[in-house]
Design an enzyme around this catalytic site. Structure first.
Site, PDB file in Angstrom:
ATOM      1  N   HIS A 194       0.830  -1.207   0.000  1.00  0.00           N
ATOM      2  CA  HIS A 194       0.000   0.000   0.000  1.00  0.00           C
ATOM      3  C   HIS A 194       0.868   1.262   0.000  1.00  0.00           C
ATOM      4  CE1 HIS A 194      -3.060   2.903   1.054  1.00  0.00           C
ATOM      5  NE2 HIS A 194      -2.408   3.202   2.166  1.00  0.00           N
ATOM      6  N   GLU A 204      -1.560  -5.632  -4.304  1.00  0.00           N
ATOM      7  CA  GLU A 204      -2.180  -5.268  -3.021  1.00  0.00           C
ATOM      8  C   GLU A 204      -3.550  -5.931  -2.884  1.00  0.00           C
ATOM      9  OE1 GLU A 204      -3.215  -1.141  -0.633  1.00  0.00           O
ATOM     10  OE2 GLU A 204      -3.562  -1.290  -2.787  1.00  0.00           O
ATOM     11  N   ASN A 209      27.065 -22.631  -6.181  1.00  0.00           N
ATOM     12  CA  ASN A 209      27.883 -23.841  -6.222  1.00  0.00           C
ATOM     13  C   ASN A 209      27.438 -24.837  -5.157  1.00  0.00           C
ATOM     14  OD1 ASN A 209      29.521 -23.405  -8.390  1.00  0.00           O
ATOM     15  ND2 ASN A 209      31.384 -23.022  -7.226  1.00  0.00           N
TER      16      ASN A 209
END
Length: 658
Positions: free
Chosen positions: A46, A68, A396
């Site tokens: 908001h 929202e 990795n």
């Protein structure tokens, strides 16, 4: 009003909200019952929407509005949390990040229709579900005792009392702004006595489209309705008169309902976990201002050195006392100014929980990321550069280290793997450790790949763990059998090592096959003012960063041997390559007849010796970049101004020798 000056402030705050959304989504996925988390996400979205609307960034505001709406459905329980909902929200945050960066840099906005459709599909799905049992959001003009008496007095003084029921248009983006506009318009001709829902809820947009205001005015109902309906994005305004009799009706019922609501709210608060309000303890300062302050302090350090050298020639104790005072104050100022450059490594670590979650999901693995020491501080210039190497190391661990769930269980390990990321101070350095409880390094596989790439002779049977680690740092070395989006392209640990060494740091790897791998990065806390060893070469003074120096020795020319046509020396049963520092820098080579000072320096994980003309001593120096003047020079990290006003080159030990 020109809002372009607020662009950078908006960008910084928007990035904070997006980071908050990422963190809260991760927490909400782990703990779907935590209502406070979804409330925090709704408030963040908001606020971001309101900021974007104020700045005129319509695409950003409209997309945030759709997100929202989904968060609001989650908040009210109309939409149930599923993996698909979480993934759509995560992709929405990614889209917001892209829209933000393109908006700030004024680049063309990439299409985001597909993501909007995903959000709308969730909203549509929720609308098809049975309505919640809590009832609708239709508000009426119920009055409490105090406001009822206020209206009675107003009517007695000739005012009219009206209830104004306002309905906003569907999909109004900034509802709180429209509410404020209605209040502002009415307060020109009336006194607002009460609002339902309360003003705070209106401001937080905790209502659907309708709200009611109770006013006292001398204007007609028709005029009030025309005034409100003339405001943009108002669908309708229903104005009803309130009589004295109506003002007195139902007061007891209203009070009872209020008491019940308060009791239920108290019960809900006591049952919910306590969540502290987010407060940012940091003050944003422009980088340009910090750099200017650091440069000034650097000049002060140079002046201090000049004064100290000048006074050393005299014997007056009062002058020495003044110099000591200058030295103490300047040192304190230096450390205070340097602390302004220090930022928590949290800025880097914050990106990894989301990254690990997404990559683990794409690889079908269960991985927990544990983070420690995220408040550890280091120089912002290092923080800006260390992120990519850490990303590579963690990827990795996910791809090569952590095994699939079934394989882990078969080995007697927990089904979920763990990657632990830790940062801590150690003297004037920071240590960053990446540890995983995966399968460790496969020495035989590394050996076979090295033989295949002619890095080891054919027929090599065994190599040590240390030799295996050194092979991993070879350019283009990879043990991946297939090319994926994570690995196998030959951009390996050598790229990580190059970045770490460019920051005057070191990297080491330890592994226990079948159990774990630990990678440790050691970095200086700052790169602006460092300690250096000053030496003479061909009559010139050069500086070697002290963190690269292992020791200094003195040798005779007879101790220099030749191996494969290169000079070497033997130091404690270790053969070290020997270089003439003057020759490496393009100066006249040193005369090797007589005792020779040698500086033992660590270069890319190995020790080498540099012959110098003379040792001067240690000194704090201020690094001045030369790249903007003469470009990058191999073996030279920059320059500094000495106490006598002369310029000394600073050696970059990682690139000095090939």
């Amino acid at each position: 009003m020109d809002i372009s000056s607020f662009r950078e402030v908006f960008a910084a705050e928007a990035r904070d909200y997006l980071q908050s959304l990422n963190e809260d989504l991760l927490e909400f996925e782990r703990n779907p019952q935590d209502q406070g988390t979804v409330d925090d996400m709704f408030r963040a979205a908001h606020s971001l929407k309101g900021m974007a609307g104020t700045m005129g960034f319509d695409e950003l505001a409209e997309f945030t509005h759709e997100m929202e709406s989904v968060l609001d459905l989650l908040r009210t329980g109309e939409l149930q949390l599923t993996t698909e909902v979480i993934n759509v929200l995560f992709r929405s945050v990614d889209t917001l990040e892209l829209l933000l960066e393109q908006t700030i840099s004024e680049e063309p906005i990439s299409p985001y229709d597909e993501q909007v459709r995903s959000l709308k599909a969730l909203i549509q799905h929720a609308s098809l579900a049975p309505p919640p049992t809590t009832g609708g959001e239709h508000f009426s003009a119920e009055l409490n005792v105090f406001n009822r008496e206020t209206i009675k007095q107003g009517i007695a003084q000739g005012y009219q009392a009206f209830s104004v029921s306002v309905v906003l248009r569907p999909n109004t983006i900034l509802k709180s702004v429209r509410v404020f506009t209605v209040f502002q318009a009415l307060e020109q001709v009336a006194t607002v006595i009460q609002s339902n829902p309360p003003i705070q809820d209106l401001d937080d947009e905790k209502f659907d489209r309708q709200f009611v205001l109770v006013i006292l005015t001398k204007e007609s109902a028709h005029h009030i309705r025309q005034l409100v309906e003339g405001i943009p994005e108002i669908e309708s305004a229903d104005v009803q008169s309130i009589s004295l009799a109506e003002a007195g009706e139902g007061a007891e019922a209203v009070e009872q309902a209020a008491e019940e609501t308060a009791a239920s709210s108290d019960a809900a608060v006591s049952a919910a976990p306590i969540r502290g309000h987010r407060q940012d303890p940091l003050v944003r300062v422009e980088t340009e201002r910090l750099d200017k302050l650091i440069n000034l302090v650097g000049e002060l350090v140079i002046s201090r050195t000049q004064v100290i050298e000048m006074v050393k020639g005299g014997e007056a104790t009062d002058r020495m006392g003044a110099v000591d005072q200058l030295d103490r104050i300047t040192t304190e100022l230096q450390y205070a100014a340097m602390s302004l450059r220090m930022v928590p490594i949290k800025q880097v670590f914050d990106r990894f929980p989301r990254m690990v979650r997404d990559l683990a999901q794409s690889r079908g693995k269960e991985i927990n990321l544990e983070i420690f020491g995220e408040t550890t501080e280091l120089d912002r210039s290092i923080v800006n550069q260390i992120g990519d190497p850490l990303v590579h190391l963690i990827r990795n661990s996910i791809d090569h280290g952590i095994e699939p769930k079934e394989e882990r269980i078969a080995k007697g390990k927990p089904g979920a793997g763990t990657i632990r990321l830790n940062a801590r101070h150690e003297g004037s350095y920071i240590l960053i450790e990446i540890m995983d409880d995966g399968k460790g390094l496969d020495v035989n596989r590394i050996r076979d790949k090295a033989v295949e790439r002619n890095l080891l002779p054919e027929g090599t049977k065994e190599i040590s763990m240390g030799e295996a680690v050194n092979l991993l740092f070879q350019p283009g070395f990879s043990t991946a059998e297939i090319v994926t989006d994570l690995s196998g392209r030959g951009v390996g640990l050598d790229a990580v090592k190059a970045v770490v060494e460019s920051l005057s740091g070191t990297i080491s790897v330890e592994s226990e096959p079948g159990k774990s791998t630990r990678t440790t990065i050691k970095l200086p806390l700052t790169l602006a003012i460092i300690k250096a060893l000053l030496v003479k070469v061909d009559g010139e003074t050069v500086a070697i960063p002290i963190q690269a120096v292992r020791e200094n020795i003195q040798i005779e020319s007879e101790q220099i041997k030749t191996v494969q046509q290169r000079p070497v020396i033997m130091l404690r049963n270790e053969v070290l390559p020997l270089y003439d520092l003057a020759q490496c820098l393009g100066f006249t080579p040193v005369d090797t007849s007589g005792p020779l000072p040698v500086i033992i320096v660590e270069v890319r994980g190995s020790k080498v010796g540099f012959i110098v003309e003379d040792l001067i001593g240690q000194q704090e120096i201020v690094i001045k970049s030369l790249s903007g003047i003469v470009g990058d020079i191999k073996g030279v990290a920059g320059a500094t101004i000495l106490g006598n006003g002369r310029i000394a080159l600073i050696i970059d030990n990682s690139t000095l020798i090939g």
